[in-house]
Design a protein around this motif. Structure first.
Motif, PDB file in Angstrom:
ATOM      1  N   ALA A 198     -38.093  -8.119 -68.398  1.00  0.00           N
ATOM      2  CA  ALA A 198     -39.411  -8.377 -68.986  1.00  0.00           C
ATOM      3  C   ALA A 198     -40.416  -8.765 -67.904  1.00  0.00           C
ATOM      4  O   ALA A 198     -41.569  -8.312 -67.919  1.00  0.00           O
ATOM      5  N   ALA A 199     -39.994  -9.593 -66.944  1.00  0.00           N
ATOM      6  CA  ALA A 199     -40.896  -9.997 -65.861  1.00  0.00           C
ATOM      7  C   ALA A 199     -41.287  -8.793 -65.008  1.00  0.00           C
ATOM      8  O   ALA A 199     -42.448  -8.655 -64.605  1.00  0.00           O
ATOM      9  N   LEU A 200     -40.337  -7.915 -64.701  1.00  0.00           N
ATOM     10  CA  LEU A 200     -40.658  -6.706 -63.939  1.00  0.00           C
ATOM     11  C   LEU A 200     -41.607  -5.796 -64.703  1.00  0.00           C
ATOM     12  O   LEU A 200     -42.501  -5.177 -64.115  1.00  0.00           O
ATOM     13  N   ALA A 201     -41.431  -5.696 -66.015  1.00  0.00           N
ATOM     14  CA  ALA A 201     -42.317  -4.866 -66.819  1.00  0.00           C
ATOM     15  C   ALA A 201     -43.744  -5.424 -66.801  1.00  0.00           C
ATOM     16  O   ALA A 201     -44.715  -4.677 -66.661  1.00  0.00           O
ATOM     17  N   VAL A 202     -43.864  -6.756 -66.922  1.00  0.00           N
ATOM     18  CA  VAL A 202     -45.188  -7.382 -66.883  1.00  0.00           C
ATOM     19  C   VAL A 202     -45.812  -7.195 -65.504  1.00  0.00           C
ATOM     20  O   VAL A 202     -47.002  -6.861 -65.382  1.00  0.00           O
ATOM     21  N   ALA A 203     -45.026  -7.384 -64.444  1.00  0.00           N
ATOM     22  CA  ALA A 203     -45.555  -7.209 -63.087  1.00  0.00           C
ATOM     23  C   ALA A 203     -46.000  -5.768 -62.856  1.00  0.00           C
ATOM     24  O   ALA A 203     -47.034  -5.523 -62.223  1.00  0.00           O
ATOM     25  N   THR A 204     -45.268  -4.805 -63.364  1.00  0.00           N
ATOM     26  CA  THR A 204     -45.642  -3.401 -63.227  1.00  0.00           C
ATOM     27  C   THR A 204     -46.944  -3.108 -63.953  1.00  0.00           C
ATOM     28  O   THR A 204     -47.817  -2.404 -63.434  1.00  0.00           O
TER      29      THR A 204
ATOM     30  N   MET B  55     -30.737  -9.209 -78.536  1.00  0.00           N
ATOM     31  CA  MET B  55     -31.144  -7.846 -78.261  1.00  0.00           C
ATOM     32  C   MET B  55     -29.907  -7.027 -77.902  1.00  0.00           C
ATOM     33  O   MET B  55     -29.390  -6.294 -78.720  1.00  0.00           O
ATOM     34  N   PHE B  56     -29.423  -7.139 -76.667  1.00  0.00           N
ATOM     35  CA  PHE B  56     -28.227  -6.430 -76.236  1.00  0.00           C
ATOM     36  C   PHE B  56     -27.084  -7.443 -76.120  1.00  0.00           C
ATOM     37  O   PHE B  56     -27.263  -8.532 -75.599  1.00  0.00           O
ATOM     38  N   ARG B  57     -25.915  -7.083 -76.551  1.00  0.00           N
ATOM     39  CA  ARG B  57     -24.797  -8.023 -76.551  1.00  0.00           C
ATOM     40  C   ARG B  57     -24.211  -8.209 -75.157  1.00  0.00           C
ATOM     41  O   ARG B  57     -23.777  -9.287 -74.809  1.00  0.00           O
ATOM     42  N   ASP B  58     -24.197  -7.149 -74.324  1.00  0.00           N
ATOM     43  CA  ASP B  58     -23.543  -7.224 -73.021  1.00  0.00           C
ATOM     44  C   ASP B  58     -24.489  -7.611 -71.887  1.00  0.00           C
ATOM     45  O   ASP B  58     -24.081  -7.649 -70.729  1.00  0.00           O
ATOM     46  N   VAL B  59     -25.735  -7.907 -72.198  1.00  0.00           N
ATOM     47  CA  VAL B  59     -26.724  -8.243 -71.181  1.00  0.00           C
ATOM     48  C   VAL B  59     -27.097  -9.714 -71.362  1.00  0.00           C
ATOM     49  O   VAL B  59     -27.431 -10.156 -72.456  1.00  0.00           O
ATOM     50  N   SER B  60     -27.046 -10.460 -70.243  1.00  0.00           N
ATOM     51  CA  SER B  60     -27.350 -11.886 -70.341  1.00  0.00           C
ATOM     52  C   SER B  60     -28.854 -12.101 -70.527  1.00  0.00           C
ATOM     53  O   SER B  60     -29.671 -11.216 -70.270  1.00  0.00           O
ATOM     54  N   ILE B  61     -29.207 -13.303 -70.948  1.00  0.00           N
ATOM     55  CA  ILE B  61     -30.610 -13.648 -71.177  1.00  0.00           C
ATOM     56  C   ILE B  61     -31.402 -13.622 -69.863  1.00  0.00           C
ATOM     57  O   ILE B  61     -32.573 -13.270 -69.839  1.00  0.00           O
TER      58      ILE B  61
ATOM     59  N   GLN C 153     -30.905 -11.575 -67.330  1.00  0.00           N
ATOM     60  CA  GLN C 153     -31.223 -10.184 -67.037  1.00  0.00           C
ATOM     61  C   GLN C 153     -32.342  -9.670 -67.936  1.00  0.00           C
ATOM     62  O   GLN C 153     -33.209  -8.913 -67.488  1.00  0.00           O
ATOM     63  N   GLN C 154     -32.352 -10.077 -69.180  1.00  0.00           N
ATOM     64  CA  GLN C 154     -33.420  -9.665 -70.098  1.00  0.00           C
ATOM     65  C   GLN C 154     -34.766 -10.232 -69.652  1.00  0.00           C
ATOM     66  O   GLN C 154     -35.782  -9.534 -69.694  1.00  0.00           O
TER      67      GLN C 154
END
Length: 84
Positions: free
Chosen positions: A14-20, A1-7, A9-10
């Motif tokens: 995603a977990a925060l989005a699901v929790a929200t 997905m993003f090159r400068d973001v670790s897995i 962090q991704q």
């Protein structure tokens, strides 16, 4: 997905989005259930609110002795004189 973001962090995003999303759905369900005029298809909760008063309050009286009445009358006179 993003090159400068670790897995990690991704996965965190995603977990925060699901929790929200879960929190928002839960909040909507609670708000709909507690609104006035909602369908009464569920059993009432045991202690959802404090019970209402069943009637007028009982009058509570205490019998005073003659000495207590005299002391109270003295206090009334004492404080009554200050207001004048």
């Amino acid at each position: 997905m993003f090159r400068d973001v670790s897995i990690v962090q991704q996965i965190g995003v995603a977990a925060l989005a699901v929790a929200t999303a879960v929190w928002a759905v839960g909040l909507v369900r609670v708000m709909r259930r507690e609104r006035p005029g909602a369908d009464v298809w569920r059993a009432p909760q045991a202690l959802s609110v404090l019970p209402g008063q069943q009637g007028p309050p009982r009058v509570e009286t205490v019998e005073l002795t003659a000495d207590e009445r005299a002391a109270f009358a003295g206090l009334v006179r004492q404080y009554g004189d200050r207001r004048s």
